[in-house]
Motif scaffolding. Sequence first.
Motif, PDB file in Angstrom:
ATOM      1  N   HIS A 135       0.863  -1.187   0.000  1.00 43.73           N
ATOM      2  CA  HIS A 135       0.000   0.000   0.000  1.00 43.73           C
ATOM      3  C   HIS A 135       0.892   1.226   0.000  1.00 43.73           C
ATOM      4  CE1 HIS A 135      -3.468  -2.526   0.943  1.00 43.73           C
ATOM      5  NE2 HIS A 135      -2.696  -3.140   1.821  1.00 43.73           N
ATOM      6  N   GLU A 357     -10.503  -0.978  -8.354  1.00 40.89           N
ATOM      7  CA  GLU A 357      -9.557   0.114  -8.519  1.00 40.89           C
ATOM      8  C   GLU A 357      -8.229  -0.484  -8.981  1.00 40.89           C
ATOM      9  OE1 GLU A 357      -8.467   3.995  -6.059  1.00 40.89           O
ATOM     10  OE2 GLU A 357      -7.397   2.246  -5.277  1.00 40.89           O
ATOM     11  N   THR A 359      -4.461  -0.290  -9.397  1.00 38.83           N
ATOM     12  CA  THR A 359      -3.402   0.505  -8.748  1.00 38.83           C
ATOM     13  C   THR A 359      -2.044  -0.126  -9.009  1.00 38.83           C
ATOM     14  OG1 THR A 359      -2.650   1.519  -6.680  1.00 38.83           O
ATOM     15  CG2 THR A 359      -3.600  -0.686  -6.517  1.00 38.83           C
ATOM     16  N   ASP A 388      -1.190   9.315  -6.680  1.00 40.83           N
ATOM     17  CA  ASP A 388      -1.564   9.453  -5.279  1.00 40.83           C
ATOM     18  C   ASP A 388      -0.322   9.907  -4.534  1.00 40.83           C
ATOM     19  OD1 ASP A 388      -2.914   9.258  -2.945  1.00 40.83           O
ATOM     20  OD2 ASP A 388      -3.187   7.090  -2.983  1.00 40.83           O
ATOM     21  N   ARG A 398       2.683   6.067  -6.327  1.00 44.65           N
ATOM     22  CA  ARG A 398       1.469   5.238  -6.411  1.00 44.65           C
ATOM     23  C   ARG A 398       0.497   5.835  -7.413  1.00 44.65           C
ATOM     24  NH1 ARG A 398      -0.173   0.219  -5.176  1.00 44.65           N
ATOM     25  NH2 ARG A 398       1.368   0.307  -3.486  1.00 44.65           N
ATOM     26  N   ARG A 400      -3.459   5.303  -9.360  1.00 42.68           N
ATOM     27  CA  ARG A 400      -4.758   4.641  -9.184  1.00 42.68           C
ATOM     28  C   ARG A 400      -5.695   5.037 -10.323  1.00 42.68           C
ATOM     29  NH1 ARG A 400      -4.728   2.878  -3.922  1.00 42.68           N
ATOM     30  NH2 ARG A 400      -3.362   4.014  -2.484  1.00 42.68           N
TER      31      ARG A 400
END
Lengths: 461, 230
Positions: A135, A357, A359, A388, A398, A400
């Motif tokens: 994450h 989503e 990502t 992000d 990141r 998305r």
Amino acid sequence: MPKDKRFSGSRYGPAERHMAESLVEIERRMLSGQSEEEDCDCKEGMFNGLTRRNILTGGIALGGAVFTAGQAAADAPPGAFEYPVQPDPTKEQGRMILDDGGYGSRSQFENELRWRYPTASLDSSWSMTPLASGHGIVTPSGLHFERHHGGIPAIDPRTHELILHGMVDEPMRFTVDDLKRLPAVSRFCFIECSGNGLTEWKEPTLRTVQGTHGLTSTSEWTGVRLSTLLEMVGLSDGAAWILAEGSDAAVMTRSVPVDKAMDDAIVAYAQNGEALRPEQGYPLRLVLPGFEGNTHIKWLRRLEVSDKPFMTREETSKYTDLMPDGTARQFSLTMEAKSVITFPSGAMKLPRPGFYEITGLAWSGRGKIARVEVSADGGATWQEAALDGPVLPKCHTRFRLPWTWTGKEAVLQSRAVDETGYVQPTLPELVKVRGLKSVYHLNAIQSWHIAQDGEVTNVHA
Amino acid sequence: MSTPKTSLLCAAALTVMVPCLAQEAWAGNEPSRTVAQLPERIGKFEERAPAGPTRSSAAKVGDIDPAKAHFGVGQPATDMQIAGFNIDAMPDGRGLPPGQGSYAEGEEVFAERCAACHGADLEGNKDIGAPKLIGGRGTLTDAKPVKTVESYWPHASTLFDYVHRAMPMDSPGSLSADEVYAVSAYILGRADIISDDPGTTLDAESMAKVEMPNADGFVSDPRPDVRNKE
């Protein structure tokens, strides 16, 4: 001295020790069937929140947790302790504070692991980051990829020194304590092994994004700017290269251009807010933001300044890219822009059509990521993904994009563009120039095929 | 438990600017250890003691001027201290140590220390990740190039440097300079890069003159070499 030597003074404070010893005593009495009325210094209300009642329902388990503190139970995933799972955690006190000894652990229900690529040698091997479950942009230190050329040394920082010599005015040596007294800098940056993806040139080989892309990780690194140390020793005229040498069994060495050393190199002693992990170079690691991973010399013990590169094994025999004409490219140090969709990715299965989503991560050794585009039709059409934040130079970024899977076949791809305008190439474009034998520096667009049954597979599209 | 106390004393000393900073004295008195002690408990609330400022190894703090990179931290490295670490060898021969070894001596060293992994004929062993050392000349343009010391390595110094620092795997860095010269002579002789006469000898001077078959096979990084269009 504590009554019970399991609760030593170094680990437990007096209150914690009293509590733990009392629990043991309660448990002992319960197990031996001694009456509640018997006088003991473990009376109800002895400490807040712990009553005879919840000791009877959950106390033994709680005592058990005390006994296992500091050692993981066999069934718990690495990095976790197995605690009794409470049927209703709102109806009894949770486990005791600090029963992990004062250094936390992850949940017993989390199981991400580094995975070792099955090299023939265990001493010279690599393990890969489970990008699919990551994450944000930071890799947990315990999941940062590893590449060792001679195992992981255990080094006492008190006996470790860094020596700077060669074409300098005054050769110097520094203890780890010395380095911690100097002006420090922290920055986030990725480290990517130049061999990331080496199995994927000719045909899709590994099934997961951990296997295809897991030799890249991001940490916050803290240490002394190498330029500070070089200013302290004074570079001689003509200084152009620096040999960085590790204190492992490979005595790993790479030559680094002085320009890079003076620009943004760090002699790091910390990673993600604490000391480096041993497998990341404890106590000292050279960090060269944007450069290929093997130049970030771990267990750093020596820096020798020279006018020429040293031509070590790791910059001649290895980490050089053989071209179709038989010549090999050398000192391909900067990792070029690259991206990969980490969700959905290989060996996953989308349970049914619906909203997902998309990502993934994008990074460039030349600076910031300017843009990431995503295609769901194998590159026919592209849509810009959201970046992000934070978007940092030479760092995982990141991205998305909301996506609705209709249940039809699809091929997901991502394409990164960095601030220099460089666009991540397709594999055919790369192969056209470099052939199939260059091993390193594969930064092509990755394709994930979604079958009608939702199965996600690694494909060359 | 004397260690944390000593460090507290020194931390206290630092605050009153008393230089108690000789690295030798410090390191010499340090008992060897296999783990760190947990931080001491201090005060009424038994707090954990913080790590505190670390000690500079500098003998004297001297004039502090951060703008000129004068921090009073670290100490000069003497030639002798450097020599203990300075093991690298460069293509022009710089760094190659005194000593020498012959093809015949190298054959013995190889049989004893290298052949178990790299094979009696230097053919390597894929099962344990030990690379083939010779052969493969002229294969670098093939679909399956054979990259060996003979076919690929551009400098003989690299062979000396790597064997000296990291080989053999089961006892790295254990070969003497003479043994490394000898085994280098043997490998390069078997590769027909130098004579395979048993008396052929390598030392610092001759090593630097060895011409490797692929010496001109390397080019510098031309990237970005692939231009994708958006």
